[in-house]
Design a protein around this motif. Structure first.
Motif, PDB file in Angstrom:
ATOM      1  N   ARG A  27       0.828  -1.217   0.000  1.00 45.68           N
ATOM      2  CA  ARG A  27       0.000   0.000   0.000  1.00 45.68           C
ATOM      3  C   ARG A  27       0.864   1.271   0.000  1.00 45.68           C
ATOM      4  N   ILE A  28       1.970   1.226   0.759  1.00 45.61           N
ATOM      5  CA  ILE A  28       2.857   2.398   0.796  1.00 45.61           C
ATOM      6  C   ILE A  28       3.396   2.684  -0.606  1.00 45.61           C
ATOM      7  N   SER A  29       3.847   1.606  -1.308  1.00 42.15           N
ATOM      8  CA  SER A  29       4.378   1.796  -2.660  1.00 42.15           C
ATOM      9  C   SER A  29       3.303   2.286  -3.619  1.00 42.15           C
ATOM     10  N   MET A  30       2.118   1.691  -3.526  1.00 42.80           N
ATOM     11  CA  MET A  30       1.092   2.007  -4.511  1.00 42.80           C
ATOM     12  C   MET A  30       0.401   3.348  -4.243  1.00 42.80           C
ATOM     13  N   LEU A  31       0.677   3.919  -3.058  1.00 45.21           N
ATOM     14  CA  LEU A  31       0.170   5.267  -2.790  1.00 45.21           C
ATOM     15  C   LEU A  31       1.049   6.313  -3.491  1.00 45.21           C
ATOM     16  N   PHE A  67      -6.284   6.208   1.917  1.00 41.38           N
ATOM     17  CA  PHE A  67      -6.006   5.316   0.786  1.00 41.38           C
ATOM     18  C   PHE A  67      -6.470   3.889   1.070  1.00 41.38           C
ATOM     19  N   ILE A  68      -6.303   3.424   2.329  1.00 36.91           N
ATOM     20  CA  ILE A  68      -6.739   2.058   2.626  1.00 36.91           C
ATOM     21  C   ILE A  68      -8.204   2.022   3.065  1.00 36.91           C
ATOM     22  N   GLY A  69      -8.857   3.161   3.034  1.00 36.41           N
ATOM     23  CA  GLY A  69     -10.305   3.181   3.234  1.00 36.41           C
ATOM     24  C   GLY A  69     -10.767   3.312   4.668  1.00 36.41           C
ATOM     25  N   GLY A 340      -5.753   2.294  -8.434  1.00 40.82           N
ATOM     26  CA  GLY A 340      -4.673   1.298  -8.335  1.00 40.82           C
ATOM     27  C   GLY A 340      -3.988   1.124  -9.682  1.00 40.82           C
ATOM     28  N   TYR A 341      -2.727   1.560  -9.794  1.00 39.05           N
ATOM     29  CA  TYR A 341      -1.989   1.400 -11.053  1.00 39.05           C
ATOM     30  C   TYR A 341      -1.959  -0.066 -11.474  1.00 39.05           C
TER      31      TYR A 341
ATOM     32  N   ARG B 422       5.759  -4.232 -13.612  1.00 34.91           N
ATOM     33  CA  ARG B 422       4.711  -3.628 -12.792  1.00 34.91           C
ATOM     34  C   ARG B 422       4.939  -2.118 -12.733  1.00 34.91           C
ATOM     35  N   PHE B 423       3.884  -1.414 -12.433  1.00 36.26           N
ATOM     36  CA  PHE B 423       3.920   0.045 -12.493  1.00 36.26           C
ATOM     37  C   PHE B 423       3.485   0.624 -11.166  1.00 36.26           C
ATOM     38  N   ARG B 424       4.295   1.552 -10.656  1.00 29.82           N
ATOM     39  CA  ARG B 424       3.989   2.215  -9.388  1.00 29.82           C
ATOM     40  C   ARG B 424       3.841   3.710  -9.620  1.00 29.82           C
TER      41      ARG B 424
END
Lengths: 551, 510
Positions: A27-31, A67-69, A340-341, B422-424
């Motif tokens: 979650r940290i990375s995808m934020l 972000f995590i709701g 979400g990428y 993958r993409f971030r």
């Protein structure tokens, strides 16, 4: 990029939820923060420069919990109205020195050692990022129990400024601080040479600080006794100064503080901080077109809320701590991050275009293929070289393009020809099997005021042969083969060149345009490079030759 | 292999040596017996040893020979003998020197060694005076051990010296250029059981043909010849072939991928004005990337020229207040002087900006790529270089979107050998959306970061192109892929140009 060190337990408490480790990492990375590492309870993240609001534990937890709701949507930050003397008067004298300041008072904070450290950390991170190492702006925080409102912000001659700076036991003048105080010395370049230095001064005529350098020991030091603080952010860019104040005040509110507005009086008065969200229009079609999606308004609303925005009556409410929203594309990106990428399905569109390689590139490859066919090995050297190798060892005094700030003296010029690079390669390979035949195709640089950068760049090929039986004939054979392969007619003339043996060097021209030197390298040059084998080389300007060939 | 088969494959030199091998024979003796040159015998022995027909024992010998002074003393006598002979009662040293034809250093040695042997008395009176002792007189009649030793038949082998000889050797070797000691490896050859068997069957005179010659073909004599059979499983010496640098090979491969995908190549200078490298890409003039420590600035010429006024003014306004892009801009005073500063390009994205500025509406949709060197002001170590390769691409298309961006990147990296990408989320001043690309390492099964991509901000596209349409853009680094493929751990090894490495490294094959 600024890094932030977080305590996992504190973060979980602030977020209001515990996540398994792998999910937390993900979650940290995808934020949109670069997770450096998690070790035990210590989490180290790199925060991108567009999100200074995430440079505190409060700010980071705020973004992540949305972000995590856990806590989505716009946060409300209450700011109390100005009370009686909550006033900062900005004197005209600062106008050309450091024109802007935005201020606030925050009450009801229980400062512990830990909390003081935290606040100082936020302050420092903001100095580095948003403040560009205090060049653009700086923040000061002062204990209300030691100062008397209203405050004045003005500029004075450095010799007239006298106070005891933090971490010092005596009074110093403005100039003494810059030359004697450790923090003063670190940031002296920001005030040096100015006729007037800016200061904050209170109703008792006590100096609070000399921004962006340092606070006063007497009036500018927050301790465990402190319950209320005066905060100012000052600098050259009003928008950034405001945003910086907003970021620090919202963090303090989340620590339990109560914020109060102040009246900042320029010619007109202004009330700061203003924590009202900014309203933005959002074109849903534009968002969907850019994303390649078909999201409904409802979906977009919920995605915006995951990023901490509000969405009411077709307007996006952007929180006051967000400094990075310049265009609605910035909102579209946050919608994509919330979606979400990793959930987007990649697609290659059905658009017909025809691939095409650059002509000179094709020509360069043809040259390389001919030379490989002749048994030569391609080398690749740096474009950056030094004068010793480029000129002195080559017995030359060529003019070169120099670099202003190269971190290494070995590489502080741009080469104007390839042969010195080849000589360096031969010099590093005297313990390798002979004969040696090498070539390099590379870019070269020389002054030419007609060009945009006043520098002309040419692609050249250099060939060097080294071995006991190497001489002019051998190198000329290679050159002839290459020209034959390229179907180029050339003229050869005797020439003089100090890197070569007298009488064994020729100048080659094509359509009267000089394009190459070919010859036997001078024994002094060979010796300068520590080689004990005869060497013959040619160097050919491919950019020029290509132009001639295309005619 | 049976014996006959083996015999057929023996080289002429092998056939000549094999019957002549007796136990512990040296190569020089063997060469003599077989009427071969020593080098030919050496090669034959090596081949026979490879076939397990002979054993080679190596013996280390210390060989003593006479050196320059030794040869002289054998003729003229040792200096101390000449010294003794020259003494006549009480004799001055200068006199001894003349009579005995002695050098200064020899005199010193004589005095030292004869004093030690108690053969002389030394008196001092202005000059040193020498006279014989009784013992000295006796010595006059006797031969020194060293003299006996020098008369021997050199070369001698150290380990066979008698104790007296060893004593003399130890004394003389210390002195200047009398004796020379060399350590030699001597090979001694003995047949193996297999070799013994074979040596009896070998006909050293059998006339197998070695090479097929043009002469044999001309006169047809090959018809009567039997050709010696070769050991075709033999290892042969390596030859060096011409080849492209491995980094060039990888770059060519990447270029081919973009060409296959229908992209057109962009090229351009490495030295650029800050205008193109930063300003046209909406990088604010106070952005940290424009700091001295990250970027190489040129000293002479330190500044370049700006492009046409219209374009410069659009870029200026976009930075300051967003111009007509519907952006708020960075809100500061944009300065021409900062934009004129010459820098070594920090990314090939500068070429994408220049391409957009040249593109006309008729040329859209369009796809472009570049692969090229970029520069970062950095001190070299195992993981940092100041020059690096980047591959840039842009897709200019009214209908392009975020999913297309991911699609192109995925296709490229799949062809580069990475099945999984993958993409971030990421941040770059000139893209929004911004993407960080990771690919899965095919062996280690770990994600590694390759660099950035995104969609150019309207603040980049509109000033350059004149219209605001989506432009997909990417600029991942390239060197990590090359390091991974060639299993290079130290990034400096990319450009160390060690001919051994270049000659031996495998080709790019993906």
């Amino acid at each position: 990029m600024p890094t932030l060190t977080l305590n996992k337990k504190v973060l979980e408490k602030l977020m209001g939820k515990k996540l398994p480790l792998d999910q937390l990492k993900d979650r940290i990375s995808m934020l949109g923060t670069d997770l450096d590492k998690i070790e035990g309870d210590e989490i180290i993240v790199e925060v991108f420069p567009n999100r200074p609001d995430m440079l505190s534990e409060q700010g980071f937890a705020r973004a992540l919990s949305s972000f995590i709701g856990v806590k989505t949507g716009l946060r409300q930050f209450k700011v109390h109205k100005v009370e009686k003397n909550y006033k900062v008067v900005v004197d005209k004298s600062v106008k050309k020195i450091r024109p802007y300041t935005s201020c606030a008072i925050v009450k009801n904070i229980h400062f512990t050692d830990e909390k003081i450290r935290e606040v100082v950390q936020i302050q420092e991170k903001l100095h580095v990022s948003l403040g560009r190492n205090r060049e653009k702006l700086a923040i000061g925080i002062y204990p209300m129990e030691d100062i008397k409102l209203p405050i004045r912000y003005l500029a004075k001659k450095p010799s007239e400024i006298k106070f005891q700076p933090l971490e010092s036991n005596k009074e110093m003048t403005g100039l003494q601080i810059l030359s004697q105080h450790p923090t003063g010395r670190d940031y002296a370049h920001l005030l040096e040479g100015k006729a007037l230095f800016p200061i904050f001064i209170d109703a008792n005529n006590e100096i609070l600080s000399m921004p962006p350098i340092i606070n006063s020991e007497k009036t500018g030091k927050v301790t465990e006794r402190t319950k209320e603080v005066f905060i100012e952010s000052s600098g050259f860019d009003l928008k950034a100064v405001n945003q910086c104040l907003n970021i620090i005040v919202t963090s303090l509110i989340e620590m339990g503080g109560e914020a109060y507005q102040m009246e900042v009086q320029y010619e007109k008065k202004q009330l700061t901080p203003d924590l009202k969200p900014e309203e933005w229009d959002l074109d849903i079609n534009y968002v969907n077109k850019m994303l390649g999606m078909n999201l409904s308004k409802k979906e977009i609303k919920s995605l915006l809320e995951k990023m901490g925005y509000g969405y009411e009556k077709d307007k996006v409410l952007v929180p006051a701590y967000r400094t990075d929203i310049l265009h609605q594309i910035d909102l579209a990106e946050d919608i994509a991050i919330a979606y979400g990428y990793d959930k987007f399905i990649p697609e290659i569109p059905n658009v017909s275009t025809i691939g095409e390689e650059d002509g000179l590139e094709i020509f360069k490859r043809r040259v390389a293929n001919v030379l490989v066919g002749l048994g030569l090995v391609e080398t690749l050297s740096y474009h950056l070289l030094n004068k010793e190798i480029h000129n002195n060892k080559m017995n030359l005094k060529a003019k070169v393009v120099e670099l202003e700030n190269a971190s290494s003296k070995e590489h502080d010029i741009l080469r104007s020809w390839i042969t010195p690079s080849l000589m360096q390669v031969l010099s590093n390979n005297t313990n390798r099997e002979y004969p040696q035949g090498i070539f390099e195709i590379g870019n070269t640089f020389k002054a030419n005021t007609a060009k945009e950068t006043k520098v002309e760049e040419n692609w050249r090929v250099g060939v060097a042969l080294a071995g006991p039986n190497i001489g002019f004939t051998k190198i000329k054979q290679v050159f002839d083969s290459l020209m034959n392969a390229l179907d180029v007619n050339f003229e050869s003339k005797e020439a003089k060149h100090d890197s070569f043996i007298l009488g064994r060097v020729a100048r080659i021209s094509v359509n009267k345009k000089n394009v190459a030197y070919i010859g036997e390298i001078h024994p002094q040059v060979i010796t300068n490079f520590g080689v004990e084998m005869p060497i013959a080389t040619f160097e050919l300007n491919l950019s020029d030759l290509y132009t001639e060939v295309k005619k | 292999m049976d014996d006959n088969n083996l015999i057929k494959k023996l080289h002429l030199f092998e056939r000549k040596t094999l019957p002549n091998i007796t136990d512990n024979i040296t190569i020089s003796k063997l060469a003599e017996k077989a009427s071969l040159k020593e080098i030919e015998a050496t090669r034959a022995i090596q081949w026979l040893s490879n076939k397990n027909l002979v054993n080679i024992a190596e013996e280390i010998k210390d060989i003593i020979t006479l050196d320059e002074n030794g040869l002289k003393y054998v003729k003229d006598g040792l200096p101390e003998r000449r010294f003794l002979k020259a003494i006549n009662g009480k004799t001055k040293v200068s006199e001894l020197k003349n009579k005995g034809k002695l050098e200064d250093d020899e005199i010193n040695i004589c005095i030292g060694s004869l004093k030690k042997k108690a053969a002389i008395n030394i008196d001092k009176d202005k000059e040193i005076i020498i006279s014989l002792t009784d013992h000295g007189k006796k010595l006059m009649k006797k031969e020194f051990l060293e003299e006996t030793f020098l008369k021997k038949d050199f070369p001698l082998e150290l380990k066979y010296l008698s104790p007296e000889e060893k004593f003399s050797f130890d004394n003389l070797i210390k002195r200047k250029r009398i004796l020379k000691k060399e350590t030699k490896k001597i090979k001694k050859i003995t047949l193996t059981a297999e070799g013994k068997k074979l040596s009896k069957k070998v006909d050293s005179k059998a006339n197998y043909a070695e090479r097929l010659t043009p002469g044999m073909l001309k006169d047809g004599s090959w018809k009567k010849k039997t050709f010696r059979e070769y050991d075709v499983n033999i290892n042969v010496p390596k030859i060096n072939r011409g080849k492209r640098h491995f980094v060039s090979q990888a770059i060519e491969y990447a270029k081919d991928i973009w060409l296959e995908l229908g992209f057109k190549e962009m090229t351009g200078p490495m030295l650029q004005t800050s205008f193109w490298n930063f300003d046209a890409l909406f990088t604010a003039q106070d952005h940290p990337v424009r700091d001295m420590q990250d970027t190489y600035f040129a000293k002479n010429p330190g500044t370049g020229k700006l492009p046409n006024k219209e374009l410069v003014s659009r870029v200026k306004k976009t930075h300051e207040d967003g111009w007509t892009t519907n952006s708020k801009g960075w809100k500061y005073d944009w300065k021409e002087e900062d934009a004129k500063k010459n820098v070594l390009r920090t990314h090939t994205t500068v070429l994408s900006a220049q391409t957009l500025a040249k593109l006309t509406k008729e040329g859209i949709p369009a796809k472009f790529f570049s692969v090229g060197k970029c520069f970062r002001n950095e001190t070299i170590d195992w993981s940092h270089l100041f020059e690096f390769n980047q591959t840039d691409g842009i897709v200019v298309d009214e209908n392009a979107n975020f999913r297309h961006l991911l699609g192109y990147l995925k296709a490229f990296f799949k062809k580069m050998g990475y099945e999984k990408a993958r993409f971030r989320p990421a941040y770059f001043p000139y893209t929004e959306f911004s993407v960080e690309i990771d690919v899965l390492h095919p062996v280690h099964n770990e994600w590694f970061e390759l660099g950035g991509a995104g969609i150019f901000r309207p603040e980049v596209v509109k000033p350059l192109l004149g219209i605001d349409i989506p432009v997909l853009a990417w600029g991942p680094g390239f060197d990590r892929i090359i390091l991974e493929f060639f299993k290079i751990n130290d990034i400096r090894d990319l450009y160390k140009n060690d001919l051994k490495q270049l000659r031996e490294i495998k080709d790019w094959m993906r």
